[in-house]
Design a protein around this motif. Sequence first.
Motif, PDB file in Angstrom:
ATOM      1  N   ILE A 114    -126.380 -44.591 -35.071  1.00 29.97           N
ATOM      2  CA  ILE A 114    -125.825 -45.928 -34.817  1.00 29.97           C
ATOM      3  C   ILE A 114    -125.992 -46.254 -33.325  1.00 29.97           C
ATOM      4  O   ILE A 114    -126.113 -45.346 -32.496  1.00 29.97           O
ATOM      5  N   PRO A 115    -126.016 -47.560 -32.969  1.00 28.85           N
ATOM      6  CA  PRO A 115    -126.152 -47.922 -31.554  1.00 28.85           C
ATOM      7  C   PRO A 115    -124.994 -47.345 -30.734  1.00 28.85           C
ATOM      8  O   PRO A 115    -123.864 -47.262 -31.218  1.00 28.85           O
ATOM      9  N   LEU A 270    -104.412 -40.730 -39.164  1.00 29.95           N
ATOM     10  CA  LEU A 270    -105.460 -40.473 -40.160  1.00 29.95           C
ATOM     11  C   LEU A 270    -105.831 -41.805 -40.785  1.00 29.95           C
ATOM     12  O   LEU A 270    -104.964 -42.487 -41.361  1.00 29.95           O
ATOM     13  N   ARG A 271    -107.087 -42.217 -40.658  1.00 26.74           N
ATOM     14  CA  ARG A 271    -107.548 -43.488 -41.226  1.00 26.74           C
ATOM     15  C   ARG A 271    -108.677 -43.213 -42.206  1.00 26.74           C
ATOM     16  O   ARG A 271    -109.495 -42.316 -41.976  1.00 26.74           O
ATOM     17  N   PHE A 272    -108.736 -43.992 -43.252  1.00 30.18           N
ATOM     18  CA  PHE A 272    -109.750 -43.751 -44.287  1.00 30.18           C
ATOM     19  C   PHE A 272    -110.466 -45.047 -44.670  1.00 30.18           C
ATOM     20  O   PHE A 272    -109.982 -46.151 -44.393  1.00 30.18           O
ATOM     21  N   LEU A 273    -111.611 -44.878 -45.334  1.00 27.81           N
ATOM     22  CA  LEU A 273    -112.404 -45.988 -45.863  1.00 27.81           C
ATOM     23  C   LEU A 273    -112.961 -46.908 -44.779  1.00 27.81           C
ATOM     24  O   LEU A 273    -113.002 -48.126 -44.929  1.00 27.81           O
ATOM     25  N   TYR A 274    -113.410 -46.303 -43.679  1.00 25.90           N
ATOM     26  CA  TYR A 274    -114.123 -47.037 -42.635  1.00 25.90           C
ATOM     27  C   TYR A 274    -115.365 -46.236 -42.242  1.00 25.90           C
ATOM     28  O   TYR A 274    -115.277 -45.011 -42.056  1.00 25.90           O
ATOM     29  N   SER A 275    -116.493 -46.924 -42.051  1.00 27.13           N
ATOM     30  CA  SER A 275    -117.691 -46.266 -41.522  1.00 27.13           C
ATOM     31  C   SER A 275    -117.956 -46.766 -40.116  1.00 27.13           C
ATOM     32  O   SER A 275    -117.821 -47.964 -39.855  1.00 27.13           O
ATOM     33  N   PRO A 276    -118.371 -45.846 -39.223  1.00 26.19           N
ATOM     34  CA  PRO A 276    -118.741 -46.295 -37.875  1.00 26.19           C
ATOM     35  C   PRO A 276    -120.061 -47.060 -37.939  1.00 26.19           C
ATOM     36  O   PRO A 276    -120.994 -46.628 -38.622  1.00 26.19           O
ATOM     37  N   ARG A 277    -120.138 -48.190 -37.273  1.00 33.38           N
ATOM     38  CA  ARG A 277    -121.374 -48.978 -37.280  1.00 33.38           C
ATOM     39  C   ARG A 277    -122.013 -49.079 -35.906  1.00 33.38           C
ATOM     40  O   ARG A 277    -123.216 -49.218 -35.793  1.00 33.38           O
ATOM     41  N   ALA A 278    -121.191 -49.056 -34.849  1.00 31.65           N
ATOM     42  CA  ALA A 278    -121.731 -49.105 -33.485  1.00 31.65           C
ATOM     43  C   ALA A 278    -120.679 -48.596 -32.521  1.00 31.65           C
ATOM     44  O   ALA A 278    -119.475 -48.695 -32.789  1.00 31.65           O
ATOM     45  N   ILE A 279    -121.173 -48.057 -31.406  1.00 27.15           N
ATOM     46  CA  ILE A 279    -120.256 -47.680 -30.331  1.00 27.15           C
ATOM     47  C   ILE A 279    -120.558 -48.641 -29.179  1.00 27.15           C
ATOM     48  O   ILE A 279    -121.711 -48.748 -28.746  1.00 27.15           O
ATOM     49  N   GLU A 280    -119.549 -49.373 -28.754  1.00 27.50           N
ATOM     50  CA  GLU A 280    -119.767 -50.387 -27.716  1.00 27.50           C
ATOM     51  C   GLU A 280    -119.435 -49.829 -26.341  1.00 27.50           C
ATOM     52  O   GLU A 280    -118.539 -48.995 -26.193  1.00 27.50           O
ATOM     53  N   SER A 281    -120.148 -50.369 -25.337  1.00 23.79           N
ATOM     54  CA  SER A 281    -119.945 -49.875 -23.976  1.00 23.79           C
ATOM     55  C   SER A 281    -119.003 -50.786 -23.206  1.00 23.79           C
ATOM     56  O   SER A 281    -118.689 -51.908 -23.638  1.00 23.79           O
TER      57      SER A 281
END
Length: 474
Positions: A114-115, A270-281
């Motif tokens: 991911i970005p 604890l968090r569920f049902l999320y996918s990482p899509r990008a890491i922002e700077s």
Amino acid sequence: MPAEEDARVRVAVVGAGPSGFYATDALLKAREDVLVDLLDRLPAPFGLVRYGVAPDHQKIKSVTALYARTASDPRVRFLGNVEVGRDLTVDDLRRHYHATVFAYGAPGDRRLGIPGEDLVGSLPATDFVAWYNGHPDYCDVDPPLDGETAVVIGVGNVAVDVARILAKSADELAASDIADHALAALRESKVRDVVMLGRRSPAEAKFTTKELREFGELENADVIVDPEDLVLARASQERIRENSTEQRNLEVMREFAERSPRPLERRLHLRFLYSPRAIESDAKGERVAALVVERNRIEEREDGSLAAVGTGATERWPAQLVLRSVGYHGSALAGVPFDERRGIIPNDHGRVLSAPGGERVPGWYTSGWIKRGPSGVIGTNKADAIETIARLLEDELPTPIDPRPEAIDGLLARRGVDVIDFESWRRIDRIELAAGQEHGRPRVKLVSRAEMLAAGGPELDEVTGLEDAEGDGA
Ligand code: NAP
């Protein structure tokens, strides 16, 4: 050379972690006439037990007493600080051993793709683990701990380890054998919220219940679970078998969700049902400032597996540290077949193959994570090694050109390798334990190679003692 030496089977085991020790032990038990050289690129033995198992899990580390017994058998030599691929080639191994067992593990990390993955503040959990465990190659990782929020991506046992280390107080950690540099850095940590993120639902989490329970016992951090997350999709619900880890995990998470908030310094979410899509700077484009996540739902695939499917709804979570804990990955060793996709040495029950589904490579075997991938607990490697060694014992092994133990010593001496044998390791061990006793800790680890080689002591020359093997070793 004495006649009886000709008859002995020489085996090189590459990697002195759990799978290397279990393979050695299986060989010793099966054949009286075996001589094993247990090679490791690090000066210290025990691989993932020393450099992977969390420092606050000392009980798990007590398995090293069994490994030490194996290493003390007169038919075994530990050759530490010897790297296959640098100090010895696989051709050297063929020349000097009847068989080689590759058991060097899976030290690398899997990437998310991911970005923003390479921004300062985004790092593989594997690096963070190696850093706090004092692995000589990871002392300089220097994870930024000056932000308030850390996100750990993944809900396996490694994610649990790194989240717990981030959530514990320095005083709790001081009772462990965490590396001094990590203890000092964590003492100054500004992290207050640690968020663990699963892409599927709590019923599909990979962590085990004992490890999960520890979250509820932290002195300095409150564990927070949203009861909404525990409302499962029907597909997830239907999978949960009675008395399964999943069911027990859910019970523990329900108990966490019902707890009243405690006013502690840190919080572990604890968090569920999320996918990482990008890491922002941040504005300078240098450091991690946020994680963009997409909300998922669970869908059953045709093959019966449960997949996380994006709903299109995204959220932006401010965070200054992102630890990607989405699994280890094996790496290739020069001259040894490798399956890039799976990150393993292709094999048939431990017999190395030229390629996946290919021909057998005579005399070559594999065991542990580099054989089957990074799964299971330490004990899993025992049965795995027994399977591999059973194959080795069935096979007719190629005859090496020069199987004398002194020949390999000569080669290493000529190449200027400072071999750390088990006696040298014991000296390092004693120094670490004594330093630990002084500070009321299990041990204080020596972390740099130079420190370890110096502590390994004056008998290095005797270990290699090689003049007479010179010239006729290869
Ligand atoms: P793991 O158990 O395979 O967990 C990997 C996690 O990463 C899973 O939650 C997985 O989710 C997630 N993941 C993978 N790709 C992802 C992606 N693209 N986006 C978001 N999440 C992703 O691996 P591990 O935690 O590295 O542990 C390795 C092995 O060591 C395991 O067998 C573990 O039990 C063992 N271990 C044991 C202990 C202990 O006994 N105390 C401690 C540490 C490690 P999905 O399930 O959805 O793929």
